[in-house]
Design a protein around this motif. Structure first.
Motif, PDB file in Angstrom:
ATOM      1  N   UNK A  92       0.934  -1.194  -0.020  1.00 39.31           N
ATOM      2  CA  UNK A  92       0.155   0.003  -0.033  1.00 39.31           C
ATOM      3  C   UNK A  92       0.730   0.848  -0.238  1.00 39.31           C
ATOM      4  N   UNK A  93       0.753   1.752  -1.202  1.00 37.18           N
ATOM      5  CA  UNK A  93       1.892   3.176  -1.347  1.00 37.18           C
ATOM      6  C   UNK A  93       0.799   4.352  -0.415  1.00 37.18           C
ATOM      7  N   UNK A  94       0.820   5.140   0.421  1.00 39.08           N
ATOM      8  CA  UNK A  94       0.505   5.986   1.170  1.00 39.08           C
ATOM      9  C   UNK A  94       1.453   6.089   1.710  1.00 39.08           C
ATOM     10  N   UNK A  95       1.158   7.882   3.014  1.00 39.46           N
ATOM     11  CA  UNK A  95      -0.264   8.839   2.029  1.00 39.46           C
ATOM     12  C   UNK A  95       1.211   9.213   0.687  1.00 39.46           C
ATOM     13  N   UNK A  96       2.137   9.392   1.011  1.00 37.52           N
ATOM     14  CA  UNK A  96       3.537  10.058   0.235  1.00 37.52           C
ATOM     15  C   UNK A  96       3.258  11.698  -0.381  1.00 37.52           C
ATOM     16  N   UNK A 150      -9.566   8.479  -4.314  1.00 38.33           N
ATOM     17  CA  UNK A 150     -10.438   9.675  -4.161  1.00 38.33           C
ATOM     18  C   UNK A 150     -10.820  10.549  -4.499  1.00 38.33           C
ATOM     19  N   UNK A 151     -12.115  11.044  -3.827  1.00 38.03           N
ATOM     20  CA  UNK A 151     -12.499  12.782  -4.858  1.00 38.03           C
ATOM     21  C   UNK A 151     -11.903  13.903  -3.328  1.00 38.03           C
ATOM     22  N   UNK A 205      -4.273   7.188  -3.766  1.00 37.49           N
ATOM     23  CA  UNK A 205      -3.496   8.973  -4.500  1.00 37.49           C
ATOM     24  C   UNK A 205      -4.943   9.462  -5.099  1.00 37.49           C
ATOM     25  N   UNK A 206      -5.394  10.561  -5.033  1.00 37.66           N
ATOM     26  CA  UNK A 206      -6.155  11.010  -5.537  1.00 37.66           C
ATOM     27  C   UNK A 206      -6.829  11.274  -6.984  1.00 37.66           C
ATOM     28  N   UNK A 266      -6.883  12.917   3.068  1.00 38.80           N
ATOM     29  CA  UNK A 266      -7.664  11.726   2.849  1.00 38.80           C
ATOM     30  C   UNK A 266      -6.801  10.270   2.065  1.00 38.80           C
ATOM     31  N   UNK A 267      -5.552  10.734   1.374  1.00 36.76           N
ATOM     32  CA  UNK A 267      -4.055   9.662   1.651  1.00 36.76           C
ATOM     33  C   UNK A 267      -3.661   9.191   2.937  1.00 36.76           C
ATOM     34  N   UNK A 268      -4.269   9.840   3.833  1.00 40.85           N
ATOM     35  CA  UNK A 268      -4.018   9.008   4.766  1.00 40.85           C
ATOM     36  C   UNK A 268      -4.742   8.453   5.269  1.00 40.85           C
TER      37      UNK A 268
END
Length: 560
Positions: A110-114, A360-361, A331-332, A127-129
RNA sequence: GCACCCGUAGCUCAGUGGAUAGAGCACUGGUCUUCGGAACCAGGUGUCGUACGUUCGAAUCGUACCGGGUGUACCA
């Protein structure tokens, strides 16, 4: 229940179906199925006749206190609270209630929150978090081994902007005082100056930016020192905020780490013929066969790496290092097109791993005229630390006069912030509003935390007599028990589509059911037999609150 | 232009083939010397963007259109 239906239909009509059982309006019963309607057509029979046959078989099992046919052919089932409670106990005795083994033996990255290093952590990274963390927890709850990787944006133009801007607009004193927030100001001021300069057809500042990038590339000592200093400040800040958000990752391989590897990969793709070099020196990967008329650019005309270059190297690295079955990029949605290109390229070079863009929006802000617009630095972003501070302040105000620990205040504040991101489907754009972002009543994190705290208090205050409750009927607990039994299916569904809002909506329903129960039943005034039975059920409700909220990255405070 | 996402109550959103479409917020009233009221109960709103189609049955599936958002190779 599904199994029983499946058996009956197989036996009576010799066809294979996967019957669905739903929870109908309580006036109809505890469970309902429309399977008779579904199979009547292919059988060429009247749905009500089919329902009659099935329901008489259901009655023979003796497991239902009432079997009714309604409307065009619905079968409504009522089960005694006692039987339902027994079923719940059986499910709990199996262990790890709600979890399953769908993904056992499989590995997900899982690539986040970057976040980007250049700017202070803003609500843009909320949101990424939230979504990335929930994705990790959901996958783990279904048996996956999950590796989290914080793909830091620590490469490229921002460094040049920082140094050139710092020299012009800032000082070591200011940096000492405001740290990353000073860097953020420098970044914004410099971007604006660059824009003004470009409009005036100048290039002095822009040249300086490029000069510093080149110096860093050539390991110029001053550039290296600036890079070290700025990255240290930025990374400390990121760690600090992630700590407050109670999220972390296993690895932090930033873009700077992958840039040189990416350039090597570009050369390999050129020699294998997958990539094509243009006359101006830029390198592309054509993706016509995937339906894209825009190729993917993997090297700039000046030879420098860019997003796709580092991502290419990242994909290869993860394959070699972890050999995952699935890679999730939190990612958004703005980058949907880019990721579809990236995944097409991955396929083209023979990567078979399931690549999933967890979209995500955007976060909107309300304009003065009532219209919505994406939050941007131009309009003024809200900083993550500011949001956390205000949420804690609000929670503290509500608990004033009571002895609530700082730790609990933070759990409440964070519960409110995170839950608001999980109310809606992640694809929905979120409207950022100071009044609702950390709601403490109604459909909110604290509402659920409160229900959990109440139970914990009861379990703490009332001693379980530990008597046998074999005769207890569980009628008062029926609604709560039925709701508890839905949990495993909710987790299964939420995990398969990585939609944590399904868990959030479920937990809210459970909390509401729990609060109703709390209003109607006084456990302290129950007989010993009732107490034992009821406290056992409450233990299970608390378990689901704990585990369910944990899937969303929310903790239950000890008091509130 | 093209691609993707969205359009459900005044506002913010649930609800991916079933019965009378549901919550929160906001508004009004009630419960209240409580195992903790951040709670519970009651009160009402809908051309489910529009049209056609598939189906016994559509907010949900298909097609077209309307409206909003986000993207559309040298930013990330």
């Amino acid at each position: 229940m599904e199994k029983i239906l499946k058996q009956i239909i197989k036996q009576k009509y010799d066809i294979e179906v996967d019957p669905k059982v739903s929870r109908p309006d309580p006036q109809f019963g505890d469970y309902a199925t429309n399977v008779a309607l579904q199979i009547a057509k292919p059988l060429g029979k009247n749905p009500r006749e089919v329902a009659e046959v099935i329901s008489s078989e259901l009655e023979k099992t003796g497991q239902f206190s009432k079997v009714e046919i309604a409307g065009p052919g619905f079968i409504n089932l009522t089960i005694s609270a006692k039987n339902i409670a027994n079923h719940l106990f059986e499910e709990f005795n199996k262990g790890d209630f709600g979890e399953n083994q769908d993904g056992v033996g499989k590995i997900a990255v899982v690539d986040y929150p970057s976040p980007n290093m250049a700017k202070p952590y803003s609500v843009g990274h909320l949101r990424p978090g939230n979504q990335g963390w929930a994705a990790k927890k959901l996958l783990e709850a279904t048996g996956w081994k999950v590796i989290t990787d914080n793909h830091l944006g620590d490469y490229g133009a921002p460094f040049g902007i920082w140094v050139a801007g710092f020299k012009r607009f800032s000082s070591y004193d200011a940096l000492e005082k405001d740290g990353v927030y000073e860097l953020g100001r420098v970044y914004i001021a410099t971007k604006k100056a660059l824009k003004d300069e470009a409009e005036a057809n100048g290039s002095e500042l822009a040249d300086e930016v490029q000069e510093w990038l080149l110096k860093l590339e050539n390991k110029d000592p001053e550039a290296v020192e600036f890079s070290r200093l700025f990255n240290e400040i930025s990374l400390n800040h990121i760690h600090n905020v992630m700590g407050r958000l109670k999220i972390s990752t296993d690895y932090e391989y930033g873009e700077a780490f992958f840039a040189p590897k990416g350039k090597e990969e570009v050369q390999k793709l050129l020699s294998s013929g997958v990539a094509v070099q243009n006359d101006d020196g830029s390198v592309i990967v054509p993706l016509d066969e995937y339906g894209f008329n825009t190729p993917l650019l993997i090297q700039k005309s000046n030879g420098a790496a860019l997003y796709a270059t580092t991502d290419l190297a990242t994909i290869k690295f993860r394959e070699q290092e972890w050999n995952p079955d699935k890679v999730v990029y939190a990612v958004g949605m703005e980058q949907q097109f880019y990721f579809s290109q990236l995944f097409a390229m991955a396929d083209k070079i023979g990567i078979k791993t399931d690549m999933y863009h967890l979209t995500f929006g955007v976060i909107d802000q309300l304009n003065e005229d009532g219209t919505r617009e994406k939050m941007s630095s131009r309009k003024g972003v809200v900083l993550m630390e500011e949001l956390l501070d205000k949420a804690e302040e609000k929670a503290r105000k509500l608990t004033s006069g009571r002895d609530i620990s700082d730790d609990d205040i933070k759990k409440i504040a964070l519960g409110a912030i995170k839950f608001s991101d999980f109310i809606a489907d992640r694809r929905t754009n979120i409207l950022f509003d100071w009044n609702t972002i950390f709601a403490l009543t109604g459909m909110s994190g604290p509402y659920i935390q409160y229900a959990a705290v109440r139970i914990a208090k009861i379990l703490n205050d009332i001693k379980n007599p530990g008597v046998d409750y074999i005769k207890y009927d569980f009628e008062s607990e029926k609604a709560v028990i039925l709701k508890l039994l839905e949990y495993p299916e909710v987790v299964k569904n939420a995990a398969s589509s990585l939609e944590p809002h399904k868990v959030a909506n479920y937990l809210y329903d459970l909390a509401r059911e729990m609060n109703r129960y709390y209003e109607n039943v006084r456990i302290a005034e129950s007989s010993d037999e009732e107490k034992s039975a009821r406290l056992d059920i409450l233990t299970k409700v608390l378990y689901v609150f704990d585990r369910g909220l944990d899937l969303l990255g929310i903790e239950v405070p000890s008091q509130m």
